[in-house]
Design a protein around this motif. Structure first.
Motif, PDB file in Angstrom:
ATOM      1  N   ALA A 487       0.913  -1.282  -0.007  1.00 34.77           N
ATOM      2  CA  ALA A 487      -0.158  -0.062   0.101  1.00 34.77           C
ATOM      3  C   ALA A 487       0.805   1.150  -0.163  1.00 34.77           C
ATOM      4  CB  ALA A 487      -0.865   0.255   1.134  1.00 34.77           C
ATOM      5  N   SER A 488       2.159   1.258   0.152  1.00 35.61           N
ATOM      6  CA  SER A 488       3.112   2.319   0.191  1.00 35.61           C
ATOM      7  C   SER A 488       3.004   3.113  -1.085  1.00 35.61           C
ATOM      8  CB  SER A 488       4.609   1.957   0.338  1.00 35.61           C
ATOM      9  OG  SER A 488       4.938   1.297  -0.973  1.00 35.61           O
ATOM     10  N   LYS A 489       3.408   4.420  -0.838  1.00 33.16           N
ATOM     11  CA  LYS A 489       3.205   5.287  -2.011  1.00 33.16           C
ATOM     12  C   LYS A 489       4.234   4.850  -3.193  1.00 33.16           C
ATOM     13  CE  LYS A 489       2.514   9.549   0.731  1.00 33.16           C
ATOM     14  NZ  LYS A 489       3.123  10.865   1.405  1.00 33.16           N
ATOM     15  N   GLU A 490       5.316   4.125  -3.000  1.00 32.80           N
ATOM     16  CA  GLU A 490       6.216   3.816  -3.861  1.00 32.80           C
ATOM     17  C   GLU A 490       5.378   2.704  -4.719  1.00 32.80           C
ATOM     18  OE1 GLU A 490       8.245   5.410  -0.709  1.00 32.80           O
ATOM     19  OE2 GLU A 490       6.803   3.813  -0.587  1.00 32.80           O
ATOM     20  N   ASN A 491       4.611   1.847  -4.222  1.00 33.28           N
ATOM     21  CA  ASN A 491       3.951   0.499  -4.742  1.00 33.28           C
ATOM     22  C   ASN A 491       2.434   0.832  -5.326  1.00 33.28           C
ATOM     23  OD1 ASN A 491       6.162  -1.237  -4.680  1.00 33.28           O
ATOM     24  ND2 ASN A 491       5.625  -1.618  -2.483  1.00 33.28           N
ATOM     25  N   ARG A 492       1.589   1.366  -4.554  1.00 38.14           N
ATOM     26  CA  ARG A 492       0.353   1.826  -4.613  1.00 38.14           C
ATOM     27  C   ARG A 492      -0.396   0.629  -5.301  1.00 38.14           C
ATOM     28  NH1 ARG A 492       0.464   6.314  -8.614  1.00 38.14           N
ATOM     29  NH2 ARG A 492       2.585   5.514  -8.795  1.00 38.14           N
ATOM     30  N   LEU A 493      -0.128  -0.824  -4.839  1.00 38.66           N
ATOM     31  CA  LEU A 493      -0.909  -2.091  -5.428  1.00 38.66           C
ATOM     32  C   LEU A 493      -2.250  -2.192  -4.822  1.00 38.66           C
ATOM     33  CD1 LEU A 493       2.119  -4.375  -5.088  1.00 38.66           C
ATOM     34  CD2 LEU A 493       1.383  -3.271  -7.257  1.00 38.66           C
ATOM     35  N   ILE A 494      -2.221  -1.971  -3.410  1.00 41.06           N
ATOM     36  CA  ILE A 494      -3.614  -2.147  -2.815  1.00 41.06           C
ATOM     37  C   ILE A 494      -3.733  -0.583  -1.910  1.00 41.06           C
ATOM     38  CG2 ILE A 494      -3.402  -4.547  -2.510  1.00 41.06           C
ATOM     39  CD1 ILE A 494      -2.616  -4.160   0.246  1.00 41.06           C
ATOM     40  N   GLU A 495      -5.215  -0.569  -1.338  1.00 36.45           N
ATOM     41  CA  GLU A 495      -5.526   0.323  -0.678  1.00 36.45           C
ATOM     42  C   GLU A 495      -6.775  -0.181   0.347  1.00 36.45           C
ATOM     43  OE1 GLU A 495      -8.873   2.690  -3.348  1.00 36.45           O
ATOM     44  OE2 GLU A 495      -6.524   3.210  -3.614  1.00 36.45           O
ATOM     45  N   GLN A 496      -7.227   0.408   1.434  1.00 37.38           N
ATOM     46  CA  GLN A 496      -8.041  -0.035   2.237  1.00 37.38           C
ATOM     47  C   GLN A 496      -9.332   0.960   2.346  1.00 37.38           C
ATOM     48  OE1 GLN A 496      -6.179  -0.949   6.123  1.00 37.38           O
ATOM     49  NE2 GLN A 496      -7.770  -2.534   6.474  1.00 37.38           N
ATOM     50  N   SER A 497     -10.357   0.470   2.003  1.00 38.68           N
ATOM     51  CA  SER A 497     -11.647   1.220   2.091  1.00 38.68           C
ATOM     52  C   SER A 497     -12.012   1.650   3.581  1.00 38.68           C
ATOM     53  CB  SER A 497     -12.815   0.350   1.922  1.00 38.68           C
ATOM     54  OG  SER A 497     -13.095  -0.849   2.464  1.00 38.68           O
ATOM     55  N   PRO A 498     -12.962   2.488   3.800  1.00 33.14           N
ATOM     56  CA  PRO A 498     -13.173   3.263   5.160  1.00 33.14           C
ATOM     57  C   PRO A 498     -13.856   1.998   5.940  1.00 33.14           C
ATOM     58  CG  PRO A 498     -14.093   4.534   3.308  1.00 33.14           C
ATOM     59  CD  PRO A 498     -13.434   3.439   2.769  1.00 33.14           C
ATOM     60  N   GLU A 499     -14.341   0.646   5.152  1.00 33.69           N
ATOM     61  CA  GLU A 499     -14.929  -0.149   6.351  1.00 33.69           C
ATOM     62  C   GLU A 499     -13.720  -1.148   6.361  1.00 33.69           C
ATOM     63  OE1 GLU A 499     -15.961   0.638   3.170  1.00 33.69           O
ATOM     64  OE2 GLU A 499     -17.660   1.966   3.970  1.00 33.69           O
ATOM     65  N   GLY A 500     -12.584  -1.160   6.013  1.00 34.75           N
ATOM     66  CA  GLY A 500     -11.400  -1.925   6.306  1.00 34.75           C
ATOM     67  C   GLY A 500     -11.089  -2.953   5.344  1.00 34.75           C
ATOM     68  N   SER A 501     -11.921  -2.953   4.292  1.00 34.49           N
ATOM     69  CA  SER A 501     -11.676  -4.033   3.543  1.00 34.49           C
ATOM     70  C   SER A 501     -10.367  -3.678   2.297  1.00 34.49           C
ATOM     71  CB  SER A 501     -12.883  -4.233   2.568  1.00 34.49           C
ATOM     72  OG  SER A 501     -13.919  -4.848   3.124  1.00 34.49           O
ATOM     73  N   LEU A 502      -9.601  -4.602   2.154  1.00 30.12           N
ATOM     74  CA  LEU A 502      -8.410  -4.545   0.880  1.00 30.12           C
ATOM     75  C   LEU A 502      -9.075  -4.442  -0.391  1.00 30.12           C
ATOM     76  CD1 LEU A 502      -5.994  -7.456   2.220  1.00 30.12           C
ATOM     77  CD2 LEU A 502      -6.225  -4.983   2.717  1.00 30.12           C
ATOM     78  N   MET A 503      -8.775  -3.373  -1.158  1.00 23.11           N
ATOM     79  CA  MET A 503      -9.029  -3.102  -2.329  1.00 23.11           C
ATOM     80  C   MET A 503      -7.688  -2.915  -3.379  1.00 23.11           C
ATOM     81  SD  MET A 503     -12.291  -2.755  -1.787  1.00 23.11           S
ATOM     82  CE  MET A 503     -13.029  -2.007  -3.275  1.00 23.11           C
ATOM     83  N   ILE A 504      -8.168  -3.037  -4.598  1.00 17.02           N
ATOM     84  CA  ILE A 504      -6.958  -2.866  -5.592  1.00 17.02           C
ATOM     85  C   ILE A 504      -6.630  -1.434  -5.727  1.00 17.02           C
ATOM     86  CG2 ILE A 504      -6.345  -3.217  -7.967  1.00 17.02           C
ATOM     87  CD1 ILE A 504      -6.367  -5.787  -6.474  1.00 17.02           C
ATOM     88  N   GLY A 505      -5.448  -1.052  -5.545  1.00 15.14           N
ATOM     89  CA  GLY A 505      -4.815   0.306  -5.939  1.00 15.14           C
ATOM     90  C   GLY A 505      -4.595   0.706  -7.345  1.00 15.14           C
ATOM     91  N   GLU A 506      -3.993   1.646  -7.446  1.00 14.49           N
ATOM     92  CA  GLU A 506      -3.864   2.436  -8.777  1.00 14.49           C
ATOM     93  C   GLU A 506      -2.961   1.561  -9.686  1.00 14.49           C
ATOM     94  OE1 GLU A 506      -2.051   6.440 -10.868  1.00 14.49           O
ATOM     95  OE2 GLU A 506      -2.262   6.424  -8.750  1.00 14.49           O
ATOM     96  N   MET A 507      -1.678   1.167  -9.045  1.00 16.17           N
ATOM     97  CA  MET A 507      -0.903   0.373  -9.812  1.00 16.17           C
ATOM     98  C   MET A 507      -1.415  -1.235  -9.811  1.00 16.17           C
ATOM     99  SD  MET A 507       1.324   2.234 -10.969  1.00 16.17           S
ATOM    100  CE  MET A 507       2.392   1.108 -11.672  1.00 16.17           C
ATOM    101  N   GLY A 508      -2.061  -1.493  -8.761  1.00 18.16           N
ATOM    102  CA  GLY A 508      -2.594  -2.912  -8.940  1.00 18.16           C
ATOM    103  C   GLY A 508      -3.466  -3.250  -9.835  1.00 18.16           C
ATOM    104  N   GLU A 509      -4.225  -1.948 -10.300  1.00 19.45           N
ATOM    105  CA  GLU A 509      -5.300  -2.070 -11.348  1.00 19.45           C
ATOM    106  C   GLU A 509      -4.774  -2.412 -12.789  1.00 19.45           C
ATOM    107  OE1 GLU A 509      -7.901   1.035 -11.642  1.00 19.45           O
ATOM    108  OE2 GLU A 509      -9.280   0.670  -9.631  1.00 19.45           O
ATOM    109  N   ARG A 510      -3.434  -1.727 -12.700  1.00 20.99           N
ATOM    110  CA  ARG A 510      -2.917  -1.922 -13.941  1.00 20.99           C
ATOM    111  C   ARG A 510      -2.191  -3.263 -14.171  1.00 20.99           C
ATOM    112  NH1 ARG A 510       1.128   3.670 -14.539  1.00 20.99           N
ATOM    113  NH2 ARG A 510      -0.823   5.133 -13.948  1.00 20.99           N
ATOM    114  N   ILE A 511      -1.878  -3.749 -13.170  1.00 20.17           N
ATOM    115  CA  ILE A 511      -1.106  -5.036 -13.010  1.00 20.17           C
ATOM    116  C   ILE A 511      -2.484  -5.950 -13.293  1.00 20.17           C
ATOM    117  CG2 ILE A 511       0.032  -6.536 -11.721  1.00 20.17           C
ATOM    118  CD1 ILE A 511       1.500  -4.379 -10.554  1.00 20.17           C
TER     119      ILE A 511
END
Length: 759
Positions: A487-511
């Motif tokens: 989830a770091s700024k360098e990777n941005r593979l995932i992010e977390q929703s306000p409810e706490g669920s893991l979601m795909i991040g910006e770079m994760g979507e491309r991959i």
């Protein structure tokens, strides 16, 4: 069929028995006699037997019987048959069509070359057996996650073909994780897993790989089909100097004008070897395993030109992964169905069970790197009744020059070849690799799971992938660190929703949106080698290298000054020392047991009836050098302005010991089975080894810090430095072995035993 053991045959369903009668089998094979009742009893099963022993039928005959015995038919696939190669799936489809039609079972094949319409029909009305690759299975889960329960809830069993090709690899961990995800999506506690393999050195470790955490409950079946016997020979050749037209060193200024034959000779094909290959292979169908892709092309070209010079049609064709699919399939089809004599010059691409029909013999250039590989290759020959399997190993050794490197005098390629055959003779085979952290693959599986489910909480992901899944060596704390890294700024593979669920991040979507996402393995990475401002070429990072280490490249010895993993550049400078030793092959991990057997061979007087006259002479020269270098009684000898260490240990431990020297600011490099330490005499080396032997294992992080971050796995470049160090220490080094290894080098050497020759 009175000689069939009724205990196995009569357990099968009537359509299966009728099909066996139609095939006019004289009897069931040993592996089928043992495997049929084991699979009918239910539960996980590992089946190991030689190539072409009938393992596929040992699995499918009872599984089809199980389907016939079902009380009711449910929607969904009944059996998943997972294979590592699309070509294998195509072969098995042809092989199993008749059996499935006779039994009323639908047979589907599913990989990248199968049409979308065929896959859509199978998804709409899932039934029967599906032959599929791990990557297609991953794509099916990720793209059709909502359909998983409908597709897989009726699964009766999952068959994993060529199990040994998966164990210990990123692809194998991915497959085990996928199977776990299927069980959960289908709301099943467990679905029977059946692993098939021709080369398993440790059935207990293989069982654990099939069902991580529960290997003790896996039934183990070992087929004892004796086959038709084995004929083998090791032939030796001398790689002569410039005056003999081989091993020519070509200066950069002369490259464009060099004669083509000399360019080929530079790759080390002695005239005697070329003549023998042409004599042994021409006129029949054979396999010749040449090693690297470059060597495959060189040998295939040389033999093709020999056909042309003799005014004969060409019989020699290359086969490797860089060739197009159609080129490879043309060679496979010609071997399988064309009566014309054909020799495929191959890398490992023809090592697995792709159907190529019957071949007269198997040849191999150099010793190879595993007994398991030799066993697998040997099984490609000798399939016809009454015809023995034939294996010839062709070993090239350099002619020692005055003042040459001591390693050149030991003829270690020949010694390793003999050691491999002696291990094969005693029934030994490399065990599967111990389970690692596989954090790169865990990143992949986290992304795949999020896309499949639409999002889930971190605790649920850890429980599914780690607690129940194959990543059992990853604790909650490490898993949390990995999520923060993703989830770091360098990777941005995932992010977390306000409810706490893991979601795909910006770079994760491309991959994850790319078709390249589904394979978990990385293509080989190459680094440019630069001296001052001149690019010398590219170097494949297939094994770790470190700053301070010396490498051999372009016929010269270079010291690595710096490795830049971002730009993939290795900066070097020329280094002095003795003449670099010659080694055939491109490197590979060799087991401790093989290297230990090599030392026994060098120190004994045993004769080996399967080696030719040249090899006998080379063996005598090597044993004489072993005595003259006093390697019978010591492990460290003087060389040049430094020392040479002969630990007689496998590749991983040797690499770790070399890094321990580098960590203490010695100039050390590993060559073959030795470590060279410059500017330090024998006494200085032994003093350091005694210090290492008397202490606890050194700080692993200090050792790992001397190793370049090679990003071997696909997502290694997303790992933090701390996580990468954990992976390095767990999977690529053996720091815990250092005190024992150092102690063995400072104590009197044990007396070398006499290995018994193969009769």
């Amino acid at each position: 069929m009175t000689n069939l053991q009724r205990s196995a045959f009569e357990l099968l369903s009537e359509p299966v028995r009728r099909w066996i009668w139609q095939q006019k089998w004289a009897s069931l094979r040993d592996v089928q006699e043992k495997g049929i009742p084991a699979i009918l009893a239910g539960g996980d099963v590992v089946i190991s037997a030689k190539t072409a022993a009938g393992k596929t039928e040992a699995a499918l005959l009872p599984l089809i019987t199980r389907l016939a015995n079902r009380d009711q038919v449910q929607d969904g696939f009944s059996v998943l048959y997972v294979s590592p190669l699309k070509a294998l799936i195509n072969d098995q489809f042809r092989r199993l069509q008749g059996l499935c039609e006779a039994s009323g079972v639908l047979l589907n094949k599913w990989h990248g070359d199968v049409s979308a319409d065929a896959k859509a029909r199978a998804r709409k009305r899932p039934s029967g057996i599906v032959l599929i690759t791990p990557e297609s299975l991953e794509a099916l889960l990720v793209r059709r996650g909502s359909e998983a329960k409908f597709l897989f809830s009726a699964l009766d069993a999952i068959v994993i073909d060529e199990l040994h090709a998966f164990i210990g690899s990123e692809r194998g961990v991915q497959l085990t994780s996928i199977l776990n995800r299927i069980e959960i999506a289908a709301d099943r506690d467990r679905i029977d897993r059946i692993g098939l393999s021709a080369t398993l050195g440790d059935m207990a470790l293989a069982a654990e790989a099939l069902r991580p955490g529960d290997g003790d409950r896996v039934t183990r079946v070992h087929g004892l089909d004796e086959g038709n016997g084995v004929k083998l020979q090791i032939r030796g050749y001398l790689l002569k100097g410039k005056d003999n037209g081989t091993a020519v060193e070509v200066d950069e200024d002369e490259t464009d004008e060099a004669e083509p034959d000399k360019q080929h000779d530079e790759f080390g094909i002695p005239a005697a070897l070329a003549a023998d290959l042409f004599r042994f292979l021409r006129g029949d169908s054979n396999l010749l395993f040449a090693g690297s892709r470059q060597k495959v092309e060189v040998y295939a070209d040389k033999l093709r030109r020999m056909c042309e010079d003799a005014h004969l049609p060409n019989e020699f064709f290359p086969h490797h992964g860089s060739l197009s699919k159609s080129e490879r399939e043309d060679v496979e089809l010609r071997l399988r169905e064309d009566p014309r004599p054909t020799t495929a010059v191959a890398t490992t691409t023809l090592e697995l069970g792709i159907d190529i029909g019957d071949v007269e013999s198997v040849g191999q250039i150099g010793p190879g790197y595993s007994v398991a590989s030799i066993r697998q290759r040997l099984g490609r020959s000798g399939r016809r009744a009454g015809k023995a399997a034939i294996l010839r190993i062709f070993v090239i050794e350099p002619t020692p020059d005055k003042g040459g490197h001591p390693l050149d005098r030991l003829n270690l390629d020949l010694i390793q070849s003999i050691a491999m055959i002696e291990c094969l003779r005693e029934g030994w085979c490399e065990p599967p690799a111990p389970w690692g952290l596989h954090l790169s693959t865990l990143i992949h599986q986290i992304l795949a799971l999020i896309v499949q489910t639409g999002g889930l909480r971190p605790a649920a992901a850890w429980k599914l992938l780690c607690e129940r899944g194959p990543f059992k060596t990853v604790d909650r704390s490490t898993f949390a660190d990995l999520l923060r890294c993703m989830a770091s700024k360098e990777n941005r593979l995932i992010e977390q929703s306000p409810e706490g669920s893991l979601m795909i991040g910006e770079m994760g979507e491309r991959i994850t949106e790319s078709h390249e996402f589904y394979p978990v393995f990385a293509t080989e990475r190459e680094y440019r080698i630069i001296h001052e401002t001149r690019v010398l070429g590219t170097y494949p990072i297939s094994s770790p290298v470190a700053p301070g280490e010396t490498i051999i490249f372009s016929g010269r010895r270079w010291k690595i000054l710096e490795i830049d993993d971002v730009t993939r550049v290795i900066t070097v400078k020329p280094t002095r020392g003795g003449k670099p030793p010659y080694f055939a092959g491109d490197g590979g991990g060799i087991h401790d047991h093989v290297v230990g057997t090599m030392r026994k061979i060098l120190g004994s007087t045993a004769a080996y009836p399967y080696i030719d006259a040249v090899a006998v002479s080379l063996l005598a020269d090597a044993r004489l050098a072993f005595k003259e270098l006093e390697l019978e009684t010591r492990s460290v000898i003087p060389y040049g302005n430094g020392s040479l260490i002969f630990p007689w240990i496998g590749t991983k431990k040797l690499q770790t010991l070399m890094l321990a020297f580098l960590a203490r600011n010695f100039e050390a490099s590993s060559f073959g089975h030795s470590i060279e330490v410059q500017e330090v005499n024998v006494s200085g080396v032994e003093t350091f080894l005694r210090t290492l032997a008397d202490a606890d294992p050194p700080n692993g992080e200090v050792i790992a810090a001397r190793l370049a971050k090679p990003n071997l796995a696909k997502f290694d470049h997303h790992l933090s430095a701390d996580l990468m160090t954990m992976v390095t220490l767990k999977e690529r080094l053996d720091v815990a072995s250092l005190p024992a290894v150092a102690r063995s080098l400072t104590e009197p050497l044990p007396k070398v035993g006499k290995p018994s020759p193969m009769g």
